[in-house]
Enzyme design. Structure first.
Site, PDB file in Angstrom:
ATOM      1  N   TYR A   1     -11.055  -5.683  10.795  1.00  0.00           N
ATOM      2  CA  TYR A   1      -9.902  -4.791  10.951  1.00  0.00           C
ATOM      3  C   TYR A   1      -9.796  -4.307  12.400  1.00  0.00           C
ATOM      4  CZ  TYR A   1      -7.213  -0.505  11.213  1.00  0.00           C
ATOM      5  OH  TYR A   1      -6.329   0.457  11.620  1.00  0.00           O
TER       6      TYR A   1
ATOM      7  N   LYS B   1      -6.859  -5.048  15.763  1.00  0.00           N
ATOM      8  CA  LYS B   1      -6.167  -4.122  16.676  1.00  0.00           C
ATOM      9  C   LYS B   1      -6.386  -4.555  18.129  1.00  0.00           C
ATOM     10  CE  LYS B   1      -4.363  -1.698  13.541  1.00  0.00           C
ATOM     11  NZ  LYS B   1      -2.925  -1.841  13.302  1.00  0.00           N
TER      12      LYS B   1
ATOM     13  N   ASN C   1       0.834  -1.208   0.000  1.00  0.00           N
ATOM     14  CA  ASN C   1       0.000   0.000   0.000  1.00  0.00           C
ATOM     15  C   ASN C   1       0.872   1.264   0.000  1.00  0.00           C
ATOM     16  OD1 ASN C   1      -2.552   1.221  -0.072  1.00  0.00           O
ATOM     17  ND2 ASN C   1      -2.516   1.600   2.134  1.00  0.00           N
TER      18      ASN C   1
ATOM     19  N   PHE D   1       4.117  -0.713  12.124  1.00  0.00           N
ATOM     20  CA  PHE D   1       3.020  -0.074  11.390  1.00  0.00           C
ATOM     21  C   PHE D   1       2.380  -1.029  10.393  1.00  0.00           C
ATOM     22  CE2 PHE D   1       5.764   3.723  12.183  1.00  0.00           C
ATOM     23  CZ  PHE D   1       4.831   4.546  12.792  1.00  0.00           C
TER      24      PHE D   1
ATOM     25  N   SER E   1      -5.531   1.739  17.471  1.00  0.00           N
ATOM     26  CA  SER E   1      -6.496   2.684  16.905  1.00  0.00           C
ATOM     27  C   SER E   1      -7.599   2.987  17.905  1.00  0.00           C
ATOM     28  CB  SER E   1      -7.097   2.058  15.643  1.00  0.00           C
ATOM     29  OG  SER E   1      -8.216   2.793  15.216  1.00  0.00           O
TER      30      SER E   1
ATOM     31  N   GLY F   1     -23.095   2.049  10.815  1.00  0.00           N
ATOM     32  CA  GLY F   1     -21.985   1.666  11.690  1.00  0.00           C
ATOM     33  C   GLY F   1     -21.108   2.822  12.123  1.00  0.00           C
ATOM     34  N   ASP F   2     -21.391   4.046  11.622  1.00  0.00           N
ATOM     35  CA  ASP F   2     -20.534   5.175  11.985  1.00  0.00           C
ATOM     36  C   ASP F   2     -20.609   5.471  13.487  1.00  0.00           C
ATOM     37  OD1 ASP F   2     -18.699   6.725  10.639  1.00  0.00           O
ATOM     38  OD2 ASP F   2     -20.195   7.795   9.452  1.00  0.00           O
TER      39      ASP F   2
HETATM   40  P1  NAD Z   1      -0.436   2.579   5.184  1.00  0.00           P
HETATM   41  O1  NAD Z   1      -1.183   1.550   4.429  1.00  0.00           O
HETATM   42  O2  NAD Z   1      -0.171   3.880   4.526  1.00  0.00           O
HETATM   43  O3  NAD Z   1       0.952   1.995   5.715  1.00  0.00           O
HETATM   44  C1  NAD Z   1       1.130   0.648   6.009  1.00  0.00           C
HETATM   45  C2  NAD Z   1       2.366   0.190   5.263  1.00  0.00           C
HETATM   46  O4  NAD Z   1       2.611  -1.175   5.581  1.00  0.00           O
HETATM   47  C3  NAD Z   1       2.220   0.262   3.742  1.00  0.00           C
HETATM   48  O5  NAD Z   1       3.349   0.927   3.215  1.00  0.00           O
HETATM   49  C4  NAD Z   1       2.189  -1.201   3.298  1.00  0.00           C
HETATM   50  O6  NAD Z   1       2.787  -1.363   2.023  1.00  0.00           O
HETATM   51  C5  NAD Z   1       2.956  -1.882   4.405  1.00  0.00           C
HETATM   52  N1  NAD Z   1       2.619  -3.273   4.663  1.00  0.00           N
HETATM   53  C6  NAD Z   1       1.386  -3.823   4.882  1.00  0.00           C
HETATM   54  N2  NAD Z   1       1.517  -5.134   5.129  1.00  0.00           N
HETATM   55  C7  NAD Z   1       2.844  -5.428   5.087  1.00  0.00           C
HETATM   56  C8  NAD Z   1       3.607  -6.607   5.278  1.00  0.00           C
HETATM   57  N3  NAD Z   1       3.035  -7.768   5.560  1.00  0.00           N
HETATM   58  N4  NAD Z   1       4.945  -6.533   5.150  1.00  0.00           N
HETATM   59  C9  NAD Z   1       5.561  -5.353   4.863  1.00  0.00           C
HETATM   60  N5  NAD Z   1       4.891  -4.211   4.685  1.00  0.00           N
HETATM   61  C10 NAD Z   1       3.550  -4.246   4.792  1.00  0.00           C
HETATM   62  O7  NAD Z   1      -1.235   2.810   6.556  1.00  0.00           O
HETATM   63  P2  NAD Z   1      -1.049   3.915   7.663  1.00  0.00           P
HETATM   64  O8  NAD Z   1      -2.208   4.819   7.596  1.00  0.00           O
HETATM   65  O9  NAD Z   1       0.325   4.471   7.599  1.00  0.00           O
HETATM   66  O10 NAD Z   1      -1.227   3.031   8.971  1.00  0.00           O
HETATM   67  C11 NAD Z   1      -0.120   2.526   9.690  1.00  0.00           C
HETATM   68  C12 NAD Z   1      -0.624   1.735  10.883  1.00  0.00           C
HETATM   69  O11 NAD Z   1      -1.453   2.580  11.682  1.00  0.00           O
HETATM   70  C13 NAD Z   1      -1.479   0.530  10.526  1.00  0.00           C
HETATM   71  O12 NAD Z   1      -1.199  -0.495  11.453  1.00  0.00           O
HETATM   72  C14 NAD Z   1      -2.897   1.033  10.725  1.00  0.00           C
HETATM   73  O13 NAD Z   1      -3.792  -0.008  11.013  1.00  0.00           O
HETATM   74  C15 NAD Z   1      -2.707   1.951  11.913  1.00  0.00           C
HETATM   75  N6  NAD Z   1      -3.743   2.990  12.012  1.00  0.00           N
HETATM   76  C16 NAD Z   1      -3.973   3.804  10.944  1.00  0.00           C
HETATM   77  C17 NAD Z   1      -4.961   4.780  11.023  1.00  0.00           C
HETATM   78  C18 NAD Z   1      -5.277   5.666   9.848  1.00  0.00           C
HETATM   79  O14 NAD Z   1      -6.365   6.215   9.797  1.00  0.00           O
HETATM   80  N7  NAD Z   1      -4.364   5.860   8.891  1.00  0.00           N
HETATM   81  C19 NAD Z   1      -5.695   4.918  12.204  1.00  0.00           C
HETATM   82  C20 NAD Z   1      -5.424   4.094  13.274  1.00  0.00           C
HETATM   83  C21 NAD Z   1      -4.421   3.116  13.170  1.00  0.00           C
HETATM   84  C1  UD1 Z   2     -12.174   5.244  10.017  1.00  0.00           C
HETATM   85  C2  UD1 Z   2     -12.190   3.741  10.208  1.00  0.00           C
HETATM   86  C3  UD1 Z   2     -11.634   3.377  11.573  1.00  0.00           C
HETATM   87  C4  UD1 Z   2     -10.276   4.012  11.797  1.00  0.00           C
HETATM   88  C5  UD1 Z   2     -10.434   5.525  11.649  1.00  0.00           C
HETATM   89  C6  UD1 Z   2      -9.111   6.210  11.918  1.00  0.00           C
HETATM   90  C7  UD1 Z   2     -14.180   3.066   8.943  1.00  0.00           C
HETATM   91  C8  UD1 Z   2     -15.554   2.499   9.016  1.00  0.00           C
HETATM   92  N1  UD1 Z   2     -13.543   3.253  10.104  1.00  0.00           N
HETATM   93  O1  UD1 Z   2     -13.187   5.754  10.827  1.00  0.00           O
HETATM   94  O2  UD1 Z   2     -11.515   1.992  11.695  1.00  0.00           O
HETATM   95  O3  UD1 Z   2      -9.823   3.729  13.101  1.00  0.00           O
HETATM   96  O4  UD1 Z   2     -10.897   5.798  10.318  1.00  0.00           O
HETATM   97  O5  UD1 Z   2      -8.646   6.969  10.895  1.00  0.00           O
HETATM   98  O6  UD1 Z   2     -13.644   3.302   7.876  1.00  0.00           O
HETATM   99  N2  UD1 Z   2     -17.291  11.107   6.190  1.00  0.00           N
HETATM  100  C9  UD1 Z   2     -18.197  11.733   5.362  1.00  0.00           C
HETATM  101  N3  UD1 Z   2     -18.072  11.533   4.021  1.00  0.00           N
HETATM  102  C10 UD1 Z   2     -17.095  10.759   3.471  1.00  0.00           C
HETATM  103  C11 UD1 Z   2     -16.160  10.139   4.335  1.00  0.00           C
HETATM  104  C12 UD1 Z   2     -16.301  10.334   5.700  1.00  0.00           C
HETATM  105  O7  UD1 Z   2     -19.097  12.444   5.816  1.00  0.00           O
HETATM  106  O8  UD1 Z   2     -17.049  10.605   2.249  1.00  0.00           O
HETATM  107  C13 UD1 Z   2     -17.412  11.332   7.636  1.00  0.00           C
HETATM  108  C14 UD1 Z   2     -17.695  10.070   8.425  1.00  0.00           C
HETATM  109  O9  UD1 Z   2     -19.064   9.853   8.576  1.00  0.00           O
HETATM  110  C15 UD1 Z   2     -17.010  10.398   9.757  1.00  0.00           C
HETATM  111  C16 UD1 Z   2     -15.875  11.335   9.374  1.00  0.00           C
HETATM  112  O10 UD1 Z   2     -16.175  11.815   8.085  1.00  0.00           O
HETATM  113  O11 UD1 Z   2     -17.906  11.102  10.570  1.00  0.00           O
HETATM  114  C17 UD1 Z   2     -14.538  10.644   9.354  1.00  0.00           C
HETATM  115  O12 UD1 Z   2     -14.656   9.469   8.564  1.00  0.00           O
HETATM  116  P1  UD1 Z   2     -13.404   8.519   8.264  1.00  0.00           P
HETATM  117  O13 UD1 Z   2     -12.307   9.327   7.720  1.00  0.00           O
HETATM  118  O14 UD1 Z   2     -13.912   7.372   7.483  1.00  0.00           O
HETATM  119  O15 UD1 Z   2     -12.920   8.040   9.713  1.00  0.00           O
HETATM  120  P2  UD1 Z   2     -13.704   7.223  10.850  1.00  0.00           P
HETATM  121  O16 UD1 Z   2     -15.145   7.187  10.593  1.00  0.00           O
HETATM  122  O17 UD1 Z   2     -13.284   7.824  12.141  1.00  0.00           O
END
Ligand code: NAD
Ligand code: UD1
Length: 336
Positions: free
Chosen positions: A150, A154, A36, A81, A125, A297-298
């Protein structure tokens, strides 16, 4: 220089964390399979820091890859990560998520034990809290049954870490529960690269503004909130990256067999409409959006109590919501 293995270090949060670790005098060793992310992130990291980071392209579920890293470097800490994060896909393909997100943690812990690596920071998360009954959310807020595979990965990973530390393996672990990461590096050289149609709000907003998507649908404006739209805690990705740096400095001073968990958010809740207005203000353009139905589910509202991370880790956010929108927009404008 302390070497820190960053699994998923080419991804959105991992790449920003690599920069902040380097700025703090630590050397990131990056492992990513590009499932990704893209190789050009490594060039961008070099442009920002002036350093070409050591990089391994591989799957962190592959023990031979981990072993070769352990052989070549004296790793002193790990940030895990690497994971898949598409909530919808996780419902359709749960095994893919359990295998990658849970399997990789178990393997990594075995690797750390074999190599004598003590410190781990794990990406958790706010999804583990679901819809909390009391706001803001403290670390003592009960976790709820996960809404998706997902989210469950966590929760399971946190439980694995608790059980493992209880077995006294000599390690020290922090789980960081991220609220909603947004923004991009102020240099606009790294940022979020969503594949296909973004699920998350901010990349959707910037793609609408860039003309890639026609309009944003606000998922519901009839909730019991200030303006009827949902509330989240949007944290700038550079502030989030800095929390990892602070976590390592803190872990270093802890006794063995230590486990703790910290919220990482701003401590403020913002509605979807407030995010849109902040974006319009910094971009100087009107966003095409409509109010649509609720997303099933929001979570209606959630935001972090950040007392613990501020007092214990000495961390605090520096960027505002407008800063986040400005940096997300500058990053979007630079994408081809
Ligand atoms: P991302 O997808 O941008 O980064 C994850 C990276 O891991 C990617 O570069 C992907 O190529 C790599 N990857 C996935 N599986 C792999 C594997 N098996 N071996 C090697 N590389 C692998 O995601 P992110 O937003 O940077 O998220 C990082 C972490 O934070 C994740 O664990 C995610 O679940 C957690 N997290 C993200 C968010 C968010 O909204 N972005 C919120 C809460 C938690
Ligand atoms: C998402 C993930 C959650 C993760 C979190 C952290 C889902 C169901 N959940 O939730 O697992 O931990 O991100 O980054 O994806 N919204 C709109 N229009 C859109 C997109 C979003 O109105 O097109 C609203 C949503 O209803 C929400 C807010 O924007 O109220 C944020 O949405 P989103 O970015 O998807 O994050 P989470 O809902 O917090």
């Amino acid at each position: 220089m302390k070497k820190i293995l960053i699994t998923g270090g080419a991804g959105y949060i991992g790449s920003h964390t690599a920069v902040e670790l380097w700025n703090a005098g630590m050397e990131p060793i990056i492992l990513d399979d590009f499932s990704n992310s893209e190789a050009k992130v490594l060039d961008r990291l070099e442009e920002i820091t002036g350093k070409r980071f050591t990089f391994y392209q591989g799957d962190c579920n592959d023990k031979t890859v981990l072993d070769s890293i352990g052989k070549a470097h004296q790793i002193e800490g790990v940030i895990h990560f690497a994971a898949f994060k598409a909530v919808g896909e996780s419902t359709a393909k749960p095994l893919k998520y359990y295998k990658n997100n849970v399997g990789s943690l178990v393997l990594l812990l075995e690797f750390m034990q074999e190599q004598g690596i003590k410190d781990l920071v794990f990406s958790s998360s706010c999804t583990v809290y679901g819809q909390p009954e009391v706001l803001p959310v403290t670390e003592a807020t009960p976790r709820q049954e996960a809404e998706s595979p997902y989210g469950n990965t966590k929760k399971i990973c946190e439980d694995i870490l608790i059980d493992y530390v209880k077995s006294k393996p000599g390690i020290r672990v922090i789980s960081l529960r991220y609220f909603n990461p947004v923004g991009a590096h102020p240099s606009s050289k790294i940022g979020e690269l969503p594949l296909g149609t973004p699920n998350n709000l901010v990349p959707f907003i910037t793609q609408v503004a860039a003309g890639i998507r026609e309009k944003l649908t606000v998922f519901g404006a009839d909730y019991d909130t200030m303006d009827g739209s949902c509330v989240r805690d949007y944290i700038h990705v550079v502030d989030l990256a800095d929390a990892h740096v602070k976590a390592f400095s803190f872990l270093n001073q802890q006794p063995e067999n230590f486990y703790d968990v910290f919220n990482v958010g701003t401590g403020n809740g913002n509605t979807v409409l407030e995010v849109i207005y902040a974006f319009e203000k910094v971009s100087g353009q009107k966003l095409n959006y409509v109010i649509g139905p609720r997303r099933p589910g929001d979570v209606v509202k959630t935001w972090a109590d950040t007392t613990k991370i501020k007092t214990v880790l000495g961390w605090q956010p520096k960027y505002s919501l407008e800063d986040s929108m400005r940096d997300s927009w500058n990053w979007q404008k630079g994408l081809k």
